[in-house]
Write a protein that holds these residues in place. Structure first.
Motif, mmCIF file in Angstrom:
data_model
loop_
_atom_site.group_PDB
_atom_site.id
_atom_site.type_symbol
_atom_site.label_atom_id
_atom_site.label_comp_id
_atom_site.label_asym_id
_atom_site.label_seq_id
_atom_site.Cartn_x
_atom_site.Cartn_y
_atom_site.Cartn_z
ATOM 1 N N GLU A 129 -30.992 28.536 97.801
ATOM 2 C CA GLU A 129 -31.259 27.746 96.599
ATOM 3 C C GLU A 129 -30.084 26.878 96.164
ATOM 4 O O GLU A 129 -30.290 25.758 95.677
ATOM 5 C CB GLU A 129 -31.642 28.671 95.438
ATOM 6 C CG GLU A 129 -33.017 29.282 95.548
ATOM 7 C CD GLU A 129 -33.450 29.921 94.237
ATOM 8 O OE1 GLU A 129 -33.089 29.393 93.159
ATOM 9 O OE2 GLU A 129 -34.147 30.949 94.292
ATOM 10 N N ALA A 130 -28.857 27.395 96.312
ATOM 11 C CA ALA A 130 -27.698 26.693 95.748
ATOM 12 C C ALA A 130 -26.645 26.328 96.778
ATOM 13 O O ALA A 130 -25.686 25.635 96.452
ATOM 14 C CB ALA A 130 -27.074 27.540 94.640
ATOM 15 N N GLY A 131 -26.777 26.805 98.004
ATOM 16 C CA GLY A 131 -25.851 26.411 99.057
ATOM 17 C C GLY A 131 -24.549 27.189 99.062
ATOM 18 O O GLY A 131 -24.305 28.077 98.231
ATOM 19 N N LEU A 132 -23.700 26.812 99.992
ATOM 20 C CA LEU A 132 -22.416 27.492 100.189
ATOM 21 C C LEU A 132 -21.537 27.511 98.939
ATOM 22 O O LEU A 132 -20.905 28.532 98.651
ATOM 23 C CB LEU A 132 -21.673 26.829 101.355
ATOM 24 C CG LEU A 132 -20.281 27.359 101.674
ATOM 25 C CD1 LEU A 132 -20.346 28.821 102.105
ATOM 26 C CD2 LEU A 132 -19.621 26.504 102.753
ATOM 27 N N PRO A 133 -21.433 26.405 98.159
ATOM 28 C CA PRO A 133 -20.548 26.431 96.979
ATOM 29 C C PRO A 133 -20.847 27.582 96.027
ATOM 30 O O PRO A 133 -19.934 28.109 95.383
ATOM 31 C CB PRO A 133 -20.799 25.063 96.323
ATOM 32 C CG PRO A 133 -21.223 24.179 97.453
ATOM 33 C CD PRO A 133 -22.030 25.063 98.344
ATOM 34 N N GLU A 134 -22.108 27.970 95.920
ATOM 35 C CA GLU A 134 -22.450 29.067 95.011
ATOM 36 C C GLU A 134 -21.843 30.382 95.487
ATOM 37 O O GLU A 134 -21.287 31.151 94.686
ATOM 38 C CB GLU A 134 -23.972 29.199 94.904
ATOM 39 C CG GLU A 134 -24.453 30.320 93.993
ATOM 40 C CD GLU A 134 -24.237 30.043 92.516
ATOM 41 O OE1 GLU A 134 -24.638 30.884 91.691
ATOM 42 O OE2 GLU A 134 -23.654 28.984 92.167
ATOM 43 N N LEU A 135 -21.914 30.650 96.775
ATOM 44 C CA LEU A 135 -21.339 31.887 97.306
ATOM 45 C C LEU A 135 -19.817 31.874 97.196
ATOM 46 O O LEU A 135 -19.198 32.902 96.922
ATOM 47 C CB LEU A 135 -21.767 32.074 98.761
ATOM 48 C CG LEU A 135 -23.263 32.371 98.959
ATOM 49 C CD1 LEU A 135 -23.626 32.349 100.428
ATOM 50 C CD2 LEU A 135 -23.633 33.707 98.337
ATOM 51 N N VAL A 136 -19.215 30.708 97.408
ATOM 52 C CA VAL A 136 -17.761 30.592 97.253
ATOM 53 C C VAL A 136 -17.371 30.867 95.801
ATOM 54 O O VAL A 136 -16.392 31.572 95.531
ATOM 55 C CB VAL A 136 -17.283 29.196 97.688
ATOM 56 C CG1 VAL A 136 -15.806 29.001 97.360
ATOM 57 C CG2 VAL A 136 -17.513 28.993 99.186
ATOM 58 N N ALA A 137 -18.137 30.316 94.877
ATOM 59 C CA ALA A 137 -17.827 30.499 93.455
ATOM 60 C C ALA A 137 -17.999 31.949 93.018
ATOM 61 O O ALA A 137 -17.217 32.462 92.218
ATOM 62 C CB ALA A 137 -18.720 29.594 92.614
ATOM 63 N N ILE A 138 -18.995 32.630 93.550
ATOM 64 C CA ILE A 138 -19.234 34.022 93.168
ATOM 65 C C ILE A 138 -18.154 34.929 93.732
ATOM 66 O O ILE A 138 -17.619 35.798 93.054
ATOM 67 C CB ILE A 138 -20.624 34.484 93.650
ATOM 68 C CG1 ILE A 138 -21.717 33.760 92.856
ATOM 69 C CG2 ILE A 138 -20.785 35.995 93.494
ATOM 70 C CD1 ILE A 138 -23.118 34.035 93.352
ATOM 71 N N GLY A 139 -17.799 34.725 95.007
ATOM 72 C CA GLY A 139 -16.784 35.547 95.651
ATOM 73 C C GLY A 139 -17.317 36.931 96.008
ATOM 74 O O GLY A 139 -18.465 37.282 95.689
ATOM 75 N N GLY A 140 -16.474 37.710 96.685
ATOM 76 C CA GLY A 140 -16.878 39.054 97.058
ATOM 77 C C GLY A 140 -17.881 39.117 98.180
ATOM 78 O O GLY A 140 -18.528 40.146 98.396
ATOM 79 N N VAL A 141 -18.040 38.022 98.899
ATOM 80 C CA VAL A 141 -18.983 37.957 100.017
ATOM 81 C C VAL A 141 -18.230 37.482 101.256
ATOM 82 O O VAL A 141 -17.126 36.936 101.143
ATOM 83 C CB VAL A 141 -20.148 36.989 99.704
ATOM 84 C CG1 VAL A 141 -20.909 37.430 98.470
ATOM 85 C CG2 VAL A 141 -19.640 35.551 99.517
ATOM 86 N N PRO A 142 -18.796 37.663 102.452
ATOM 87 C CA PRO A 142 -18.136 37.158 103.661
ATOM 88 C C PRO A 142 -18.254 35.637 103.744
ATOM 89 O O PRO A 142 -19.069 35.092 104.485
ATOM 90 C CB PRO A 142 -18.897 37.860 104.794
ATOM 91 C CG PRO A 142 -20.249 38.151 104.226
ATOM 92 C CD PRO A 142 -20.016 38.433 102.765
ATOM 93 N N VAL A 143 -17.413 34.943 102.975
ATOM 94 C CA VAL A 143 -17.523 33.492 102.838
ATOM 95 C C VAL A 143 -17.351 32.780 104.178
ATOM 96 O O VAL A 143 -18.038 31.792 104.459
ATOM 97 C CB VAL A 143 -16.493 32.971 101.806
ATOM 98 C CG1 VAL A 143 -16.457 31.448 101.803
ATOM 99 C CG2 VAL A 143 -16.840 33.474 100.421
ATOM 100 N N ASP A 144 -16.431 33.268 105.017
ATOM 101 C CA ASP A 144 -16.225 32.607 106.307
ATOM 102 C C ASP A 144 -17.497 32.645 107.145
ATOM 103 O O ASP A 144 -17.809 31.678 107.863
ATOM 104 C CB ASP A 144 -15.076 33.261 107.071
ATOM 105 C CG ASP A 144 -13.720 32.939 106.459
ATOM 106 O OD1 ASP A 144 -13.645 31.963 105.686
ATOM 107 O OD2 ASP A 144 -12.742 33.656 106.746
#
Length: 385
Positions: free
Chosen positions: A254-269
C-alpha cells in the motif's frame, strides 16, 4: 615552459612539495613548477569553504573539507597555503623561498594534522518521514484484507474450528503474490501451506479416530492429546508468521518501501532488494524473509513439538512424511538423511538446497499457476497442468 611532469594532487592542485615528502627540515628543489589551474581548483571548493578561507578561518575550512571526505594531508595544506598567498597563483614554492616553506610546514603541523587526528564524530542519522501508520494499524489492515476477525483466531480451538481462518491466511498470501509477483515469499508461503494443511488434516483424522476409542483403547487418550497438541502448535505457528510478515507485506503493497524504512524494526535491506525490481536482488530479499520466518518465527514453535513427551515420535513421523510442496521436489529425508525437520539447521538445509532453488527456477507462468492452485489440491499434491 616549466616542466609538466609534476605530481598532481586531488582536484589538480600541485603540492609545493611534490618532488619529495618534506620533513620539518627544508629540502631544496631541483625544478620550478607552475600551476595553471589554481583558479579552477578554488572555484570547485564548496562555498562555505571559500568563505571560511577568505575570512581567515583556516581550521574551519579544513574541518569542512574533511567532513566532505577530503583527507589528503598535502592537498589540504596546499589549499590553506595558496588561499593565504593568492599572489603565487598556485605555483610551487621555489627552492630559495625558505619563509614560504616554513609557513607551509607550519600549516600542515598546526592546522591540518590536528583536524585529521581529531576523533571522527558520527554523522547524525538522516531524518526520515513519519510512518503513515503504526505496526498495529498495518497488522489490523492485513487482517481485514484477509477477512480474519482477530478475536476469533484462537489456535487452541483446534483445526476444525479454525479451518476457515487457515484457508483465509493462504488466500491472502495468494492475493499478495498475484498482485506483485516480486513478492516471492508470499507465493512460497501459499505452496508450503498445502503441506501444512495436509498435516492438519492428518492430525484431525487421528484425533477423530482416537476419540471414539477413549474408555476402550488405553492409548486413545494419549493419541487424542498428541494430535490436538500438534494442531495447536501448527495453528499458532501460522498465526505467528502472519503477525510478523503479513503486515510488512501489507505496508509495502500500500505505501511502498519508504513506509517500512520509516517504521523501522524490519529487515529493510531485504525490502530494498525486493523493491529494486532486479531479479537477483528480488530473490535475495525474499530469501532473507524466508530465513527470518524459519529461524526467528518458526523455530520456537517447532521446539515445542520436540518438547512433547512422546519419545520424539512426532518429530520423527513429521520428518519421515515431509514432502516437498513443489512438483519434482525431494522429500525432507532424501535431502537430510536422518534429519529432524523440527530442527532449524536440518529444515533450512532442505529449503536451501532443494526447495528454494526449484521454486526460483520455475517460469513466472508456472509459478503463478502453482500459487493459484487451491489449498485442497496442493494438500493432495494434485499439481496443475
Amino acid at each position: 615552459m616549466a616542466d609538466r611532469s609534476f605530481l598532481a594532487g586531488p582536484g589538480g592542485l600541485v603540492s609545493p612539495f611534490a618532488v619529495a615528502e618534506l620533513s620539518d627540515v627544508e629540502r631544496p628543489f631541483s625544478l620550478e613548477r607552475e600551476l595553471e589551474d589554481w583558479a579552477e581548483t578554488v572555484a570547485r571548493l564548496p562555498l562555505l569553504v571559500r568563505t571560511a578561507l577568505k575570512a581567515g578561518h583556516a581550521s574551519l575550512a579544513v574541518q569542512l573539507l574533511v567532513s566532505g571526505g577530503k583527507r589528503d594531508e598535502t592537498w589540504l595544506t596546499d589549499v590553506v597555503f595558496h588561499a593565504r598567498h593568492p599572489e603565487l597563483r598556485g605555483r610551487a614554492i621555489r627552492s630559495g623561498e625558505r619563509l614560504l616553506s616554513r609557513e607551509w610546514t607550519a600549516i600542515r603541523t598546526e592546522v591540518v594534522r590536528p583536524v585529521l587526528l581529531a576523533p571522527v564524530r558520527p554523522a547524525p542519522p538522516a531524518p526520515t518521514a513519519a510512518p503513515r501508520r503504526s505496526v498495529a494499524e498495518w497488522r489490523r489492515l492485513a487482517l481485514a484484507a484477509a477477512g480474519i476477525d482477530p478475536a476469533l483466531w484462537k489456535p487452541d480451538d483446534g483445526f476444525e474450528r479454525q479451518r476457515a481462518i487457515v484457508e483465509r491466511v493462504y488466500a491472502y498470501y495468494t492475493g499478495l503474490f498475484t498482485r506483485n509477483e516480486n513478492l516471492l515469499w508470499a507465493g512460497m508461503a501459499k505452496l508450503a501451506g498445502g503441506a501444512v494443511y495436509h498435516g492438519l488434516i492428518v492430525a484431525q483424522q487421528q484425533f477423530d479416530t482416537a476419540k471414539w476409542g477413549i474408555g476402550v483403547n488405553p492409548s486413545a487418550g494419549v493419541i487424542v492429546n498428541y494430535a490436538h497438541g500438534l494442531q495447536v502448535v501448527l495453528l499458532a505457528t501460522q498465526r505467528a508468521i502472519f503477525e510478523d510478515l503479513a503486515w510488512q507485506h501489507q505496508a509495502f503493497a500500500e505505501a511502498g518501501l519508504p513506509e517500512l524504512v520509516a517504521i523501522g524494526g524490519v529487515p529493510v535491506d531485504a525490502w530494498r532488494d525486493i523493491a529494486s525490481g532486479d531479479a537477483v536482488r528480488v530473490r535475495r530479499g525474499n530469501r532473507e524473509l524466508l530465513l527470518r520466518e524459519q529461524k526467528t518465527v518458526v523455530a520456537p514453535y517447532y521446539a515445542r513439538i520436540r518438547d512433547m513427551k512422546d519419545l520424539d515420535l512426532i518429530p520423527d513421523q513429521m520428518s519421515r512424511e515431509a514432502l516437498s510442496p513443489l512438483p519434482g521436489g525431494k522429500p525432507f529425508r532424501a535431502v537430510v538423511p536422518g534429519g529432524d525437520i523440527t530442527v532449524f539447521e536440518d529444515r533450512w538445509k532442505w529449503i536451501e538446497t532443494d526447495m528454494l532453488p526449484k521454486y526460483e527456477a520455475l517460469s513466472p507462468q508456472r509459478r503463478c499457476l502453482l500459487v493459484t492452485t487451491s489449498l485442497a489440491d496442493l494438500a493432495a499434491r494434485r499439481w496443475p497442468g
